[in-house]
Design a protein around this motif. Structure first.
Motif, mmCIF file in Angstrom:
data_model
loop_
_atom_site.group_PDB
_atom_site.id
_atom_site.type_symbol
_atom_site.label_atom_id
_atom_site.label_comp_id
_atom_site.label_asym_id
_atom_site.label_seq_id
_atom_site.Cartn_x
_atom_site.Cartn_y
_atom_site.Cartn_z
ATOM 1 N N THR A 59 -7.850 3.715 0.278
ATOM 2 C CA THR A 59 -8.580 2.575 0.820
ATOM 3 C C THR A 59 -7.615 1.408 0.978
ATOM 4 O O THR A 59 -6.878 1.074 0.054
ATOM 5 C CB THR A 59 -9.745 2.166 -0.096
ATOM 6 O OG1 THR A 59 -10.670 3.248 -0.167
ATOM 7 C CG2 THR A 59 -10.459 0.941 0.443
ATOM 8 N N VAL A 60 -7.615 0.825 2.174
ATOM 9 C CA VAL A 60 -6.675 -0.245 2.495
ATOM 10 C C VAL A 60 -7.434 -1.533 2.770
ATOM 11 O O VAL A 60 -8.451 -1.542 3.479
ATOM 12 C CB VAL A 60 -5.829 0.130 3.728
ATOM 13 C CG1 VAL A 60 -4.883 -1.015 4.106
ATOM 14 C CG2 VAL A 60 -5.029 1.390 3.444
ATOM 15 N N LEU A 61 -6.943 -2.614 2.196
ATOM 16 C CA LEU A 61 -7.467 -3.955 2.443
ATOM 17 C C LEU A 61 -6.398 -4.740 3.189
ATOM 18 O O LEU A 61 -5.239 -4.785 2.763
ATOM 19 C CB LEU A 61 -7.820 -4.631 1.119
ATOM 20 C CG LEU A 61 -8.348 -6.077 1.147
ATOM 21 C CD1 LEU A 61 -9.236 -6.333 -0.080
ATOM 22 C CD2 LEU A 61 -7.226 -7.124 1.169
ATOM 23 N N VAL A 62 -6.780 -5.346 4.310
ATOM 24 C CA VAL A 62 -5.874 -6.209 5.072
ATOM 25 C C VAL A 62 -6.474 -7.607 5.101
ATOM 26 O O VAL A 62 -7.641 -7.781 5.464
ATOM 27 C CB VAL A 62 -5.662 -5.682 6.506
ATOM 28 C CG1 VAL A 62 -4.802 -6.655 7.309
ATOM 29 C CG2 VAL A 62 -5.002 -4.312 6.474
ATOM 30 N N ALA A 63 -5.692 -8.592 4.686
ATOM 31 C CA ALA A 63 -6.149 -9.986 4.663
ATOM 32 C C ALA A 63 -5.190 -10.845 5.466
ATOM 33 O O ALA A 63 -3.976 -10.582 5.506
ATOM 34 C CB ALA A 63 -6.230 -10.492 3.229
#
Length: 569
Positions: free
Chosen positions: A7-11
């Motif tokens: 799971t990847v989070l991009v901010a």
């Protein structure tokens, strides 16, 4: 390389460039404080691994989707020094590890969702939401997003906080939207503010007369008055595809108004101009500028919308896949590959009969059979001309498809002047497309304009020096050079073509004729032997020697004389 599901989070920070412009040192200090005091702590608390820091954003990996969602909400809920705001996207998918870096759909989709998010919002893909180990009342379904760049499948999106809008749902008004931002008063005179606002309001009113265009209301666009805002953010906030901004500067009795039209999705400039006038009658000037701006940008908007429609050649993904598979066979030149390409292209057209690029390719595939001396399939050349006519009548044809069609009516229907008109249009649409220049060059040879043909053929190779079709560009060069009597250069171009595609019959025929005219008997005999090893039945009387490129009246005898001198009888 290692593949895994994660799971990847991009901010990303909203309006980072504008923040840096206003207060570089303060922004850097606030960012450092947030990263060290808040972000790193929250990532540690939720098991997040920082993969990449990009100055104004971060990519983070989580083993647990629930941890990723909880962390994203905690980040958005946290106090941020300097008042900056974030957008966050989350997706669960396969990634590939290459050293310390990762890439793949897991990151790509998370990044696309981040770009769609509103400031302070989290967007979570349906894949990630399905992976949550518990329901989350804080999330709500935002609908399906179908236009994620380079992503073919529909992505269902969940949003936080509840009640916000992700601008993902389909609206009843599908017209392209434009927002006219308040024109800046650059005069330093507050008294001129009304003039700048008047220009803006008049442009909004005049643009509203175009029924095909949705114009954002004046009150909405004026909420951005005096703010240094990223155009992409304006577009997202107002639901506008295009943004018009400008300025007014007064010096004595003279005034200068500038304007620029921007694509809010890509940030690219579509139009820009300036208008000078005298303030003898301020209202007449205001009317004049309004009329000139609206008259200037309306064609630019229509052109941008036309290009946008053409960039999506078909709505049928299976038709598109069939077309791509046909392309892969097209380049191989064998009878079997050509037949398979025709079969695949025909299937694509069965699914979408108006698919202009597929019709154009089908036409060229039949030409390929003729050039290579292969037996016609179906109606052969007639089928190619029919396909070409469909392209030329289509409003979905881009420059490439148009060039395919023009080549077909040039080579098969011998309608050279109509083809020339189509090539001019194709070059206007795609001035940097190597294939368009290459095919346009062949048409110019056929209408006996070899100098112009040579320029296009050379430019084609310069544009795409590793193009799998560059053998055809070299052949176009060779043909133009032969017409100009430059046989040494023509022979070199033929050898360049054969180095790319040794089985292309036209390259052999042109090389033999060039060497025959040079009187290089040894090289000519070897060239004839190479052709006969490839196609033993071929002679100077074969159908390939009657191709249009060999029958231009001013040069036809020179080709035949070259073959005979070389010993191809």
């Amino acid at each position: 390389m290692d593949r895994r599901l994660t799971t990847v989070l991009v901010a990303d920070i909203v309006g980072y460039s504008a923040l840096m412009d206003r207060n570089r040192e303060g922004t850097i200090a606030s960012l450092r404080s947030f990263r060290e005091d808040t972000l790193q702590t929250l990532l540690a608390d939720h098991g997040g691994k920082l993969i990449k820091s990009m100055g104004d954003g971060w990519i983070v990996e989580f083993k647990s989707t629930s941890d990723a969602a909880d962390c994203a909400i905690a980040i958005q809920s946290a106090q941020k020094p300097g008042g900056f705001r974030l957008r966050i996207g989350i997706h669960t998918g396969e990634v590939v590890t290459d050293g310390d870096d990762i890439f793949g759909d897991g990151i790509n989709i998370a990044a696309r969702l981040e770009a769609l998010a509103e400031p302070d919002q989290v967007l979570i893909s349906d894949t990630s939401h399905n992976s949550l180990d518990r329901g989350d009342a804080a999330l709500f379904y935002g609908g399906e997003q179908t236009e994620l760049k380079n992503i073919t499948r529909r992505i269902g999106v969940w949003c936080w906080p509840k009640g916000t809008s992700a601008n993902l749902q389909t609206t009843t008004d599908v017209r392209p939207g434009i927002a006219v931002l308040p024109f800046d008063n650059m005069s330093g005179d507050p008294e001129q503010e009304f003039f700048a606002d008047g220009i803006t309001e008049d442009i909004v009113t005049e643009l509203s007369r175009f029924r095909w265009l949705m114009v954002v209301a004046r009150n909405s666009s004026f909420t951005f008055k005096g703010k240094n805002t990223d155009i992409r953010e304006v577009g997202r906030a107002l639901g506008a595809r295009y943004v018009l901004e400008g300025s007014v500067r007064r010096a004595g009795h003279r005034v200068r108004i500038t304007g620029q039209l921007i694509d809010a999705e890509s940030g690219s400039h579509l139009w820009a101009d300036r208008f000078d006038g005298v303030l003898d009658d301020i209202f007449d000037l205001q009317d004049k500028v309004t009329l000139e701006v609206v008259t200037a940008i309306e064609p630019s908007l229509r052109h941008a919308e036309t290009n946008r429609a053409r960039a999506k050649p078909t709505d049928d993904l299976e038709a598109y896949e069939l077309y791509l598979r046909a392309q892969s066979h097209f380049h191989l030149l064998t009878d079997q590959d050509n037949r398979e390409a025709i079969r695949l292209t025909t299937l694509a057209l069965d699914r979408d009969a108006e698919y202009a690029a597929a019709s154009g390719l089908l036409a060229w595939l039949h030409i390929q059979r003729m050039v290579q001396g292969l037996e016609p399939i179906g109606e052969g050349p007639k089928e190619a001309v029919k396909a070409a006519e469909r392209v030329l009548l289509s409003d979905r044809a881009d420059g490439i498809a148009m060039a395919y069609a023009a080549h077909s009516i040039s080579m098969l229907a011998r309608d050279l002047q109509r083809a020339r008109v189509a090539f001019k249009q194709a070059l206007e649409e795609n001035p940097n497309a190597a294939t368009v220049h290459m095919l346009a060059s062949i048409n110019l040879v056929l209408i006996d304009r070899p100098e112009e043909a040579l320029k296009h053929a050379v430019h084609s190779v310069n544009l795409s020096p590793h193009d799998p079709l560059r053998h055809a560009a070299y052949i176009a060069q060779a043909s133009a050079l032969f017409h100009l009597g430059q046989y040494t250069e023509a022979a070199k171009a033929c050898r360049d073509a054969l180095a790319v595609r040794s089985s292309f019959v036209m390259s052999h025929l042109m090389l033999i004729a060039s060497l025959g005219q040079l009187g290089d008997d040894d090289a000519a005999r070897k060239a004839v032997m190479n052709l006969q090893a490839l196609r033993p039945e071929l002679s100077a009387a074969s159908a390939q020697t009657q191709m249009p490129i060999f029958t231009v009246p001013s040069c036809a005898n020179d080709w035949r004389e070259g073959w005979l001198k070389a010993g191809l009888s």
